[in-house]
Design a protein around this motif. Sequence first.
Motif, short mmCIF file in Angstrom:
data_model
loop_
_atom_site.label_atom_id
_atom_site.label_comp_id
_atom_site.label_asym_id
_atom_site.label_seq_id
_atom_site.Cartn_x
_atom_site.Cartn_y
_atom_site.Cartn_z
N ILE A 80 -30.66 43.94 53.66
CA ILE A 80 -29.66 42.89 53.39
C ILE A 80 -28.84 43.24 52.15
O ILE A 80 -27.61 43.11 52.14
N LEU A 81 -29.51 43.73 51.11
CA LEU A 81 -28.79 44.14 49.90
C LEU A 81 -27.80 45.26 50.23
O LEU A 81 -26.65 45.23 49.77
N LEU A 82 -28.22 46.22 51.02
CA LEU A 82 -27.33 47.31 51.42
C LEU A 82 -26.13 46.77 52.21
O LEU A 82 -24.99 47.17 51.97
N LEU A 83 -26.38 45.86 53.12
CA LEU A 83 -25.29 45.25 53.89
C LEU A 83 -24.31 44.50 52.98
O LEU A 83 -23.10 44.57 53.16
N SER A 87 -20.44 45.52 52.40
CA SER A 87 -19.42 44.50 52.67
C SER A 87 -18.52 44.27 51.46
O SER A 87 -17.30 44.16 51.59
N VAL A 88 -19.13 44.18 50.29
CA VAL A 88 -18.35 43.99 49.06
C VAL A 88 -17.39 45.15 48.87
O VAL A 88 -16.20 44.95 48.57
N VAL A 93 -13.46 45.26 47.35
CA VAL A 93 -13.00 46.30 46.43
C VAL A 93 -11.91 47.18 47.07
O VAL A 93 -10.87 47.43 46.46
N THR A 94 -12.13 47.63 48.29
CA THR A 94 -11.16 48.52 48.95
C THR A 94 -9.78 47.87 49.08
O THR A 94 -8.78 48.55 48.82
N PRO A 95 -9.66 46.60 49.46
CA PRO A 95 -8.32 46.01 49.51
C PRO A 95 -7.61 45.98 48.15
O PRO A 95 -6.39 46.11 48.08
#
Length: 147
Positions: A80-83, A87-88, A93-95
Amino acid sequence: MSKLAAVLAGAWLGLQLGIGYLAVPVLFQHMGKMEAGAMAGTMFEVVAYSGLAVWLLIYFIGRHELSRSLLRSKTNKFVILLLVLLSVNQFLVTPVIEAHKAGTTNWLLSLVGGSFGQWHGTSSVIYMLCSLLALGLVFRMLRLDWH
């Protein structure tokens, strides 16, 4: 099913490490900055979306294998932490990085501010954390230990 999860996780980890730490640096050595950046962005998008799909599937495989509450599984908590980290990076961040490159605005950029370098560095740190977390999870799954 546990073996399938380990194979998927290992394949994705190979993709993550291969793209992020081998292919992209080579692109920037042999291509122009803008062209290499565009190609790298596309490659990182493939890694991100495939990672979200693979780790979500692994999460459900782990739930099935456990046949008990999510709260009793350290492995699924790390999944879940990896997901969340994936997602973050992909959806927050990417946008902001894309807005910086395009010279446009973004709600998070307007709220927090920061330079292209700061956001790129943040993305790189998240990418590295995802790689390390996935490496640990792959080793854990190879032991076929979901507890």
